[in-house]
Design a protein around this motif. Structure first.
Motif, PDB file in Angstrom:
ATOM      1  N   LEU A  34      62.436  33.532  33.235  1.00 21.90           N
ATOM      2  CA  LEU A  34      61.456  33.709  34.315  1.00 21.90           C
ATOM      3  C   LEU A  34      62.015  33.243  35.651  1.00 21.90           C
ATOM      4  N   ARG A  35      62.717  32.110  35.643  1.00 24.90           N
ATOM      5  CA  ARG A  35      63.248  31.574  36.899  1.00 24.90           C
ATOM      6  C   ARG A  35      64.379  32.420  37.458  1.00 24.90           C
ATOM      7  N   GLY A  36      65.253  32.862  36.582  1.00 23.65           N
ATOM      8  CA  GLY A  36      66.469  33.491  37.071  1.00 23.65           C
ATOM      9  C   GLY A  36      66.483  35.009  37.095  1.00 23.65           C
ATOM     10  N   GLU A  37      65.602  35.668  36.305  1.00 21.94           N
ATOM     11  CA  GLU A  37      65.695  37.127  36.203  1.00 21.94           C
ATOM     12  C   GLU A  37      64.342  37.817  36.349  1.00 21.94           C
ATOM     13  N   LEU A  41      52.353  39.448  28.866  1.00 21.32           N
ATOM     14  CA  LEU A  41      51.877  38.167  28.357  1.00 21.32           C
ATOM     15  C   LEU A  41      50.743  37.613  29.212  1.00 21.32           C
ATOM     16  N   ILE A  42      50.836  37.779  30.528  1.00 22.91           N
ATOM     17  CA  ILE A  42      49.770  37.304  31.411  1.00 22.91           C
ATOM     18  C   ILE A  42      48.455  38.007  31.083  1.00 22.91           C
ATOM     19  N   ASP A  43      48.517  39.315  30.836  1.00 24.90           N
ATOM     20  CA  ASP A  43      47.296  40.057  30.511  1.00 24.90           C
ATOM     21  C   ASP A  43      46.706  39.593  29.187  1.00 24.90           C
ATOM     22  N   ARG A  44      47.567  39.355  28.182  1.00 24.13           N
ATOM     23  CA  ARG A  44      47.078  38.864  26.885  1.00 24.13           C
ATOM     24  C   ARG A  44      46.467  37.465  27.043  1.00 24.13           C
ATOM     25  N   LEU A  45      47.178  36.611  27.753  1.00 24.30           N
ATOM     26  CA  LEU A  45      46.686  35.253  27.978  1.00 24.30           C
ATOM     27  C   LEU A  45      45.374  35.272  28.754  1.00 24.30           C
ATOM     28  N   GLY A  46      45.316  36.090  29.787  1.00 19.78           N
ATOM     29  CA  GLY A  46      44.094  36.177  30.589  1.00 19.78           C
ATOM     30  C   GLY A  46      42.899  36.642  29.787  1.00 19.78           C
ATOM     31  N   LEU A  47      43.136  37.578  28.872  1.00 21.84           N
ATOM     32  CA  LEU A  47      42.053  38.056  28.015  1.00 21.84           C
ATOM     33  C   LEU A  47      41.542  36.926  27.123  1.00 21.84           C
ATOM     34  N   GLY A  48      42.468  36.157  26.558  1.00 22.89           N
ATOM     35  CA  GLY A  48      42.055  35.027  25.728  1.00 22.89           C
ATOM     36  C   GLY A  48      41.317  33.965  26.525  1.00 22.89           C
ATOM     37  N   LEU A  49      41.806  33.654  27.716  1.00 24.65           N
ATOM     38  CA  LEU A  49      41.148  32.647  28.559  1.00 24.65           C
ATOM     39  C   LEU A  49      39.750  33.105  28.968  1.00 24.65           C
ATOM     40  N   ALA A  50      39.591  34.404  29.253  1.00 27.47           N
ATOM     41  CA  ALA A  50      38.276  34.915  29.641  1.00 27.47           C
ATOM     42  C   ALA A  50      37.260  34.709  28.520  1.00 27.47           C
ATOM     43  N   GLY A  51      37.672  34.975  27.286  1.00 29.68           N
ATOM     44  CA  GLY A  51      36.766  34.748  26.164  1.00 29.68           C
ATOM     45  C   GLY A  51      36.385  33.288  26.028  1.00 29.68           C
ATOM     46  N   LEU A  52      37.356  32.406  26.243  1.00 28.58           N
ATOM     47  CA  LEU A  52      37.076  30.971  26.155  1.00 28.58           C
ATOM     48  C   LEU A  52      36.160  30.515  27.281  1.00 28.58           C
ATOM     49  N   VAL A  53      36.346  31.079  28.473  1.00 27.63           N
ATOM     50  CA  VAL A  53      35.468  30.741  29.595  1.00 27.63           C
ATOM     51  C   VAL A  53      34.032  31.148  29.278  1.00 27.63           C
ATOM     52  N   ASN A  54      33.855  32.325  28.694  1.00 25.81           N
ATOM     53  CA  ASN A  54      32.507  32.782  28.345  1.00 25.81           C
ATOM     54  C   ASN A  54      31.833  31.860  27.334  1.00 25.81           C
ATOM     55  N   ALA A  74      54.589  28.334  33.329  1.00 25.85           N
ATOM     56  CA  ALA A  74      55.600  29.126  34.027  1.00 25.85           C
ATOM     57  C   ALA A  74      55.072  30.512  34.380  1.00 25.85           C
ATOM     58  N   LEU A  75      54.256  31.105  33.507  1.00 23.10           N
ATOM     59  CA  LEU A  75      53.661  32.414  33.807  1.00 23.10           C
ATOM     60  C   LEU A  75      52.679  32.312  34.971  1.00 23.10           C
ATOM     61  N   LEU A  76      51.915  31.228  35.006  1.00 23.54           N
ATOM     62  CA  LEU A  76      51.000  31.016  36.132  1.00 23.54           C
ATOM     63  C   LEU A  76      51.780  30.882  37.435  1.00 23.54           C
ATOM     64  N   ASP A  77      52.871  30.148  37.407  1.00 21.80           N
ATOM     65  CA  ASP A  77      53.700  29.996  38.602  1.00 21.80           C
ATOM     66  C   ASP A  77      54.297  31.333  39.034  1.00 21.80           C
ATOM     67  N   ALA A  78      54.671  32.178  38.059  1.00 21.55           N
ATOM     68  CA  ALA A  78      55.313  33.452  38.369  1.00 21.55           C
ATOM     69  C   ALA A  78      54.356  34.435  39.028  1.00 21.55           C
ATOM     70  N   ASP A  79      53.097  34.489  38.581  1.00 20.33           N
ATOM     71  CA  ASP A  79      52.145  35.466  39.133  1.00 20.33           C
ATOM     72  C   ASP A  79      50.729  34.910  39.022  1.00 20.33           C
ATOM     73  N   PRO A  80      50.387  33.909  39.848  1.00 22.25           N
ATOM     74  CA  PRO A  80      49.062  33.289  39.731  1.00 22.25           C
ATOM     75  C   PRO A  80      47.917  34.238  40.015  1.00 22.25           C
ATOM     76  N   ASP A  81      48.115  35.149  40.944  1.00 19.79           N
ATOM     77  CA  ASP A  81      47.020  36.059  41.310  1.00 19.79           C
ATOM     78  C   ASP A  81      46.662  36.980  40.152  1.00 19.79           C
ATOM     79  N   ARG A  82      47.660  37.461  39.431  1.00 27.28           N
ATOM     80  CA  ARG A  82      47.384  38.385  38.331  1.00 27.28           C
ATOM     81  C   ARG A  82      46.586  37.698  37.228  1.00 27.28           C
ATOM     82  N   LEU A  83      47.024  36.498  36.860  1.00 26.55           N
ATOM     83  CA  LEU A  83      46.319  35.796  35.785  1.00 26.55           C
ATOM     84  C   LEU A  83      44.882  35.484  36.187  1.00 26.55           C
TER      85      LEU A  83
END
Length: 404
Positions: free
Chosen positions: A303-306, A319-332, A347-356
């Motif tokens: 993630l850092r280098g490539e 992975l962000i989309d899969r993680l976000g889907l799981g987090l949304a269910g937990l939030v509900n 690291a995924l949050l750091d890479a694209d916080p807006d998407r997640l």
């Protein structure tokens, strides 16, 4: 008994009952001065002073003997309070798929010394637990510090009250291995003082972050993390871990986020555990895991280098989309007031916080009506710090009883 003696005894009893709460306030940084301690405990200045003095006498905290007021401030300066960095320590240990780490941790969550070990974790838990305790004992001998307990973090749900590792899916251990008993026996055999405890690694990471890191101040804290393999979750409510009726709550790794996805170790398919961990990321990016680094470190380096590589970016977005889907269910379901992410998820949050954050907001009712803060965990080796918190808890509950 005369009235003065009764008052003195009452003040002493009140002060001693406040020792544990006072120590926890200093331990977590919420009482940096004696004035704040007085307010937080709801006691008189004299009682707060006596409490601080007794904790200092136990070698747990330090009280600034010559307080100074900040420039421009008014009123009497207050004595500053801090944990004693030469005081007792606990042995903290963590076992993961690639080996272990042992550390000596003082009050305040500060690691005094650490010893990583990369070993093959065999089917017999006693093998690696013996090595981790031996490493911890060596650290203690070198430090000359007093040890008051030991805590162990493992990548498995830990059933209570037995202390068994119910589903160590990413280790070769048999299900139901009595890891707490084995760890306690190894600790005693090494001559290490104090009680021994065992807990799930993500539970302990959440506890550490709530007391010392990104979760401070949250009332309903949700932690989701992926370390070397798999995905775990934890919930802290009003400062206490929510572990359910038998220690098995928040097994979030087995939420289905892709019905047609990868087979999971639990027998299902498309679980967060196999759709959003380091192996899933490396596989999606078309990279073969190598033996020279852990899966987590390989993923972070990729993630850092490539990240500009289209295959790596596409894998991260998947992975962000899969993680976000799981987090949304937990939030509900849980309605947390804060979410913290650890391991590769950080690291995924750091890479694209807006998407997640957009995925979570779009797929959760509460996310749409009011955003839930999603933050990165801030502590290095937070599961290890959480294991130390387990070992410190008896002292935090009753300093005199535990140390006297």
């Amino acid at each position: 008994m005369n009235g003065k003696a009764t008052t003195t005894r009452t003040r002493l009893e009140r002060g001693r009952s406040a020792l544990g709460p006072a120590l926890e306030l200093v331990h977590t940084g919420r009482a940096p001065t004696r004035a704040v301690l007085t307010t937080e405990l709801g006691v008189t200045r004299a009682t707060a002073g006596a409490v601080a003095a007794e904790l200092e006498a136990l070698g747990l905290i330090r009280v600034d003997s010559r307080p100074t007021a900040p420039a421009g401030s008014q009123g009497r300066p207050s004595h500053r309070l801090a944990v004693d960095d030469t005081g007792p320590v606990v042995l903290a240990a963590q076992v993961h798929a690639d080996g272990f780490r042992a550390a000596l941790v003082g009050l305040g969550g500060t690691a005094v010394a650490t010893a990583p070990g990369c070993v093959t974790v065999e089917a017999d838990p006693a093998q690696v637990l013996g090595e981790v305790v031996e490493a911890g004992a060596a650290l203690l001998r070198a430090s000359g510090r007093r040890c008051v307990g030991a805590g162990l973090a493992v990548p498995s749900a830990v059933a209570e009250p037995e202390g068994t590792a119910l589903n160590p899916l990413h280790l070769a251990w048999p299900a139901g291995a009595p890891v707490r008993d084995i760890f306690a026996e190894q600790v005693r055999a090494a001559g290490i003082e104090g009680p021994a405890f065992t807990g799930n690694d993500v539970n302990l990471a959440a506890l550490a972050e709530h007391r010392h890191g990104a979760g401070r101040g949250a009332q309903h804290l949700l932690c989701v993390a992926t370390g070397h393999r798999g995905v775990g979750g934890a919930l802290v409510l009003d400062g206490r871990l929510h572990t359910g009726s038998s220690g098995l709550a928040l097994e979030v790794g087995h939420l289905t986020v892709n019905p047609e996805g990868r087979p999971c170790h639990c027998g299902s398919r498309g679980c967060l555990d196999v759709e959003a961990d380091p192996l899933a990321f490396l596989t999606a990016a078309g990279r073969d895991p190598g033996p020279e680094l852990s899966l987590l470190e390989q993923s972070r380096e990729l993630l850092r280098g490539e990240y500009d590589d289209p295959a790596v970016r596409a894998a991260a977005e998947e992975l962000i989309d899969r993680l976000g889907l799981g987090l949304a269910g937990l939030v509900n379901i849980l309605n947390p007031d804060r979410i913290i992410l650890g391991g590769l998820h950080r690291a995924l949050l750091d890479a694209d916080p807006d998407r997640l954050r957009a995925v979570v907001a779009d797929r959760s009712l509460w996310g749409r009506s009011g955003s839930v803060p999603i933050l990165a965990c801030t502590l290095d080796h937070n599961s290890l710090v959480g294991a130390a918190e387990l070992a410190w808890q008896p002292v935090l509950d009753d300093p005199l009883g535990a140390l006297g």
